[in-house]
Design an enzyme around this catalytic site. Structure first.
Site, PDB file in Angstrom:
ATOM      1  N   ASP A 188       0.861  -1.192   0.000  1.00 45.17           N
ATOM      2  CA  ASP A 188       0.000   0.000   0.000  1.00 45.17           C
ATOM      3  C   ASP A 188       0.892   1.236   0.000  1.00 45.17           C
ATOM      4  OD1 ASP A 188      -3.222   0.363   1.231  1.00 45.17           O
ATOM      5  OD2 ASP A 188      -1.932   2.120   0.995  1.00 45.17           O
TER       6      ASP A 188
ATOM      7  N   TYR B 240     -14.342   7.462 -13.239  1.00 50.72           N
ATOM      8  CA  TYR B 240     -14.088   6.385 -12.273  1.00 50.72           C
ATOM      9  C   TYR B 240     -14.625   5.053 -12.810  1.00 50.72           C
ATOM     10  CZ  TYR B 240     -14.808   3.384  -8.232  1.00 50.72           C
ATOM     11  OH  TYR B 240     -14.845   2.309  -7.384  1.00 50.72           O
TER      12      TYR B 240
END
Ligand code: UDP
Length: 326
Positions: free
Chosen positions: A31, A141
């Site tokens: 991450d 998106y």
């Protein structure tokens, strides 16, 4: 199994990590902490601070450890923001995902579960959206996620990549243990904003539009508990063991609630009023999005457990009153 969880410090990803370790699997989190939280990853879980667009870093991770599968949650995921910043969405969600897919291929990791979204469908043409519904995103998106679904279909044919794209409807709630939850900065999602308004954090809730063609004029969404999403991902990985190809499943509860109904439920659960005002529509929002998850139930054996809106809100409320990662 040993799994690489890209985006495991984020909202859905951190619930995935808890769920997997609770089921006896090993998770490694990758991450970049652009929106995730280091504290959301349990101390005993290995953590790599990296960006999925960083091919060299990914190559090192795959060279030193063998993974059975990858679950990919890394994405920018705000509809409104994507309309104003399309380049950021295509770079993050499309270009960087291609880097991850290339690294998986180089390392011969051939199973992927990909976070997709109801936003791939655009304006619904059916009361409940199943997998045969046409895909016609109305914002960058949704477009970026659909592009990767197409890439995965081609990768299945060309390279034998096995994948499942899970189209989440509205991920909601928090782990009932109260140690992780939804913590975006800034927060744009409805349920956290409703609860923040109850707590008097910031201004009153803005209700984005009350002139939609819905039963009360506000947008209708299908809220699905984040731990139920997590269970679907593990089922998807297991499914891929026996199923080559690229698969797509819609994940929701199959029942829609309007913004006003969410406000009413929050008032029941918290016993407090939700201060709110009506604001203009938000760019990129379809009026209604409700899933049919019959295919996920039939093929994956998925059975969501926390299906009542009040229970979902109660789990979120527990977290928002004391939002400390533990
Ligand atoms: N919404 C709202 N006020 C807010 C946040 C969201 O009225 O502060 C509305 C939004 O316009 C949409 C629904 O609530 O109709 C769910 O929005 P959210 O951002 O939670 O999820 P999305 O459906 O965009 O994935």
């Amino acid at each position: 199994m040993k799994l690489l969880i890209c985006g495991g410090a984020g909202y859905v990803g951190s619930h995935m990590v808890r769920y997997l370790t609770g089921q006896g699997h090993e998770a490694v989190v990758y991450d970049d902490l652009s929106t995730g939280h280091r504290q959301a990853v349990p101390r005993e879980v290995a953590f790599v601070h990296g960006d999925i667009g960083d091919a060299a870093r990914l190559a090192r991770v795959f060279a030193t450890q063998r993974f059975d599968a990858v679950i990919h949650f890394c994405a920018k995921s705000l509809v409104g923001e994507s309309v104003g910043e399309p380049y950021a969405y295509y770079r993050n969600n499309v270009a960087n995902t291609l880097v991850l897919l290339g690294a998986m291929r180089d390392a011969d990791v051939d199973r992927l579960v990909f976070s997709s979204t109801a936003a791939v469908f655009g304006h619904p043409q059916a009361e409940r959206i199943d997998e045969s519904h046409p895909t016609a995103p109305i914002n960058p998106y949704g477009q970026s996620k659909l592009m990767i679904e197409h890439v995965l279909a081609d990768a299945a044919k060309a390279y034998g990549l096995r994948s499942v794209a899970l189209r989440y409807f509205n991920a909601a709630g928090a782990d009932p243990q109260g140690t992780i939850g939804e913590a975006h900065e800034p927060e744009t999602h409805l349920i956290p904003n409703v609860l923040k308004a109850v707590l008097g954090q910031g201004a009153a809730l803005n209700v984005f539009g009350d002139d939609y063609a819905t039963r009360d004029g506000t947008c209708v969404r299908d809220y699905v508990h984040v731990n139920d999403l997590a269970s679907a991902h593990l089922l998807a990985i297991e499914y891929l063991a026996g199923q080559p190809g690229a698969h797509r499943f819609n994940l929701g509860n199959g029942e829609g609630f309007s913004v006003r109904e969410v406000i009413a439920a929050a008032e029941r659960v918290t016993g407090k009023a939700v201060p709110h005002t009506i604001a203009p529509r938000r760019a990129g929002d379809p009026a209604t999005l409700v899933a049919s998850s019959a295919l996920a139930r039939a093929e994956l054996g998925w059975e969501p457990r926390m299906v009542r809106l009040d229970d979902i809100l109660a789990s979120a409320w527990r977290w928002h009153r004391e939002p400390a990662f533990g």
